[in-house]
Design an enzyme around this catalytic site. Structure first.
Site, short mmCIF file in Angstrom:
data_model
loop_
_atom_site.label_atom_id
_atom_site.label_comp_id
_atom_site.label_asym_id
_atom_site.label_seq_id
_atom_site.Cartn_x
_atom_site.Cartn_y
_atom_site.Cartn_z
N LYS A 13 0.84 -1.19 0.04
CA LYS A 13 -0.16 -0.02 -0.13
C LYS A 13 0.81 1.25 -0.24
CE LYS A 13 -2.05 -1.20 3.87
NZ LYS A 13 -1.44 -2.26 4.28
N ARG A 88 -9.36 1.20 8.41
CA ARG A 88 -9.01 -0.33 8.79
C ARG A 88 -9.89 -1.02 9.54
NH1 ARG A 88 -3.18 0.75 8.79
NH2 ARG A 88 -1.96 -1.20 8.90
N ARG A 127 11.54 -5.31 5.24
CA ARG A 127 11.22 -3.71 5.04
C ARG A 127 12.32 -2.73 5.81
NH1 ARG A 127 5.35 -1.38 5.60
NH2 ARG A 127 5.32 -2.46 7.64
N ARG A 160 11.51 -1.01 11.26
CA ARG A 160 10.37 -0.69 12.33
C ARG A 160 10.42 -1.62 13.30
NH1 ARG A 160 5.30 0.66 8.52
NH2 ARG A 160 4.23 -0.45 10.22
N ARG A 171 0.09 -8.38 13.81
CA ARG A 171 -0.77 -7.64 12.61
C ARG A 171 -1.50 -8.19 11.91
NH1 ARG A 171 4.28 -4.85 11.28
NH2 ARG A 171 3.02 -3.62 9.72
P1 ADP Z 1 1.26 -1.47 7.62
O1 ADP Z 1 2.42 -0.72 6.54
O2 ADP Z 1 2.25 -2.59 8.17
O3 ADP Z 1 0.16 -1.77 6.91
P2 ADP Z 1 0.92 1.05 8.99
O4 ADP Z 1 2.11 1.89 8.75
O5 ADP Z 1 -0.25 1.41 7.98
O6 ADP Z 1 1.45 -0.46 8.73
O7 ADP Z 1 0.39 0.90 10.44
C1 ADP Z 1 1.44 0.90 11.84
C2 ADP Z 1 0.34 0.82 12.76
O8 ADP Z 1 -0.31 1.97 13.02
C3 ADP Z 1 -0.87 -0.05 12.95
O9 ADP Z 1 -0.34 -1.39 13.19
C4 ADP Z 1 -1.73 0.59 13.89
O10 ADP Z 1 -1.28 0.37 15.23
C5 ADP Z 1 -1.50 2.06 13.58
N1 ADP Z 1 -2.65 2.50 12.49
C6 ADP Z 1 -2.34 3.15 11.67
N2 ADP Z 1 -3.36 3.12 10.76
C7 ADP Z 1 -4.55 2.96 11.71
C8 ADP Z 1 -5.97 2.78 11.58
N3 ADP Z 1 -6.21 3.33 10.53
N4 ADP Z 1 -6.60 2.58 12.56
C9 ADP Z 1 -5.93 2.07 13.64
N5 ADP Z 1 -4.77 1.92 13.78
C10 ADP Z 1 -4.05 2.39 12.68
P1 ADP Z 2 2.25 -1.78 3.07
O1 ADP Z 2 2.23 -0.36 3.23
O2 ADP Z 2 1.00 -2.52 2.45
O3 ADP Z 2 2.53 -2.53 4.36
P2 ADP Z 2 4.96 -1.50 1.87
O4 ADP Z 2 4.54 -0.77 0.59
O5 ADP Z 2 5.40 -0.73 3.00
O6 ADP Z 2 3.55 -2.33 2.35
O7 ADP Z 2 5.76 -2.90 1.44
C1 ADP Z 2 6.05 -3.74 2.26
C2 ADP Z 2 7.54 -4.35 1.90
O8 ADP Z 2 7.58 -5.08 0.87
C3 ADP Z 2 8.51 -3.11 1.69
O9 ADP Z 2 9.69 -3.49 2.12
C4 ADP Z 2 8.59 -3.00 0.23
O10 ADP Z 2 9.86 -2.38 -0.41
C5 ADP Z 2 8.27 -4.42 -0.40
N1 ADP Z 2 7.38 -4.57 -1.51
C6 ADP Z 2 6.00 -3.74 -1.51
N2 ADP Z 2 5.73 -4.26 -3.12
C7 ADP Z 2 6.43 -5.52 -3.45
C8 ADP Z 2 6.21 -6.48 -4.57
N3 ADP Z 2 5.31 -5.97 -5.38
N4 ADP Z 2 6.89 -7.33 -4.56
C9 ADP Z 2 8.05 -7.46 -3.58
N5 ADP Z 2 8.31 -6.50 -2.57
C10 ADP Z 2 7.43 -5.59 -2.49
#
Ligand code: ADP
Ligand code: ADP
Ligand code: ZN
Length: 217
Positions: A13, A88, A127, A160, A171
């Protein structure tokens, strides 16, 4: 363009959201980034959110909704936005819907990045994020040009706290129970567009852009 990026942690995302924001010239609003910034700056929001982030739990809806709706009222959202990591929960989705409705706006679409859970652990534990600008890398799939340094700003890359394997698994469970229902929610509203996020980063991006170009999203 008012778009939502939906999908489990690690689906891409943030990566796709940043690329799309650049291509479409709209702000990329990532709630996780907002919370991490607040934690770093020890603000009141940061103090409230920190323990949830560390445990991989969701921050309570009231807190998240207030922050996001405030952000969406800033002038740069006039042309649209890309929401990443929000909503979410169904409660959050309802609050967003109500807000947009009051403004006389509607969502353009919801981009669902669909991928088998097996690859997610590997993506998340690999990541790396820039401490300064938040840009995202993967030590294997998207390495920076200079190891440990951000391509964009030269900042230090770090892992992270919540990307350690144990928290990652929790998660993913939280996503299954609280966020997965949003697929149905948006499907019922004819807003859901599904993309195969198991492909390489560039392939996913091209598919989304093609769909946007055909006006089908
Ligand atoms: P990821 O990239 O792994 O999907 P995020 O960076 O979006 O994770 O989110 C990291 C953390 O921030 C989540 O585990 C949660 O604790 C908090 N968080 C982010 N967005 C939301 C949301 N829309 N509702 C509740 N908690 C959130
Ligand atoms: P999200 O925001 O959904 O949690 P991220 O965009 O942060 O996901 O991506 C999670 C990890 O996977 C990052 O380290 C990113 O560089 C890697 N990644 C994202 N998309 C791909 C893909 N299509 N193939 C392989 N690795 C990916
Ligand atoms: Zn950087």
């Amino acid at each position: 363009m008012r778009l939502i990026m939906l999908g489990p942690p690690g689906a891409g995302k943030g990566t796709q959201g940043a690329m799309l924001a650049r291509a479409l010239q709209v702000p990329h609003i990532a709630t996780g980034d907002i919370f991490r910034q607040a934690v770093k700056e020890f603000t009141a929001l940061g103090r409230k959110a920190q323990s949830y982030l560390e445990r991989g739990e969701l921050v309570p809806d009231e807190i998240v909704v207030e922050i996001v709706l405030e952000r969406l009222q800033k002038p740069d959202c006039g042309k649209g936005f890309i929401l990443d990591g929000f909503p979410r929960t169904v409660k959050q989705a309802q609050a967003l819907e109500e807000f947009l409705h009051k403004e006389g706006n509607a969502l353009t679409g919801v981009i669902l990045l669909d991928v088998d859970p097996e690859v997610l652990v590997e993506r998340l534990t690999g990541r790396r994020v820039c401490r300064r600008c938040g840009a995202t890398y993967h030590f294997q799939y998207m390495p920076s040009r200079v190891e440990g340094r951000c391509d964009e700003c030269g900042g230090e890359l770090y892992q992270r706290e919540d990307d350690r394997e144990e928290t990652v698994r929790h998660r993913l469970d939280v996503h299954e129970s609280q966020t997965r229902p949003l697929r149905d929610y948006y499907e019922k509203r004819n807003l859901l567009y599904v993309f195969d996020a198991a492909q390489p980063i560039e392939g996913v991006f091209v598919e989304i852009m093609e769909q946007l170009g055909r006006g089908q999203l």
